[in-house]
Design a protein around this motif. Sequence first.
Motif: not given
Length: 118
Positions: A57-69, A105-109
């Motif tokens: 998660r840290r490598m991809y800058h995803i918050a620990i509590d981010d459970e988004s799709d 694009d790290h902001q969208t899938s």
Amino acid sequence: MKWILCLFILPVLSSFEGSREQRHMKEVHQIEVNDAITFFRMFDLDNDHFWDEEEVRRMYHIAIDDESDRAQSILHSVYDILDGNRDGFISVDEYLVHRLPEFIDHQTSESIPSKYRV
């Protein structure tokens, strides 16, 4: 035995030159990283020789509590590609064989291959 190890490691280390990981570290973090093993160790935050979900998660800058799709799709993709033995951890050997997938694009899938989307 040392020669066999060298025959395996040298091509892996030389293939790191110009890699996504190397470019990312230089452009985003202003850090020169010249080999894959150093890169692996930089993100092995607890120094247990494996990457767990928090480290990925840290490598991809995803918050620990981010459970988004989006977050789940990236995590699923990374583990599907890198976690060869499906133990929930990524070893340095698994990383050296497969390397990290790139999500443009790290902001969208949008850049996540459809088979990995949640």
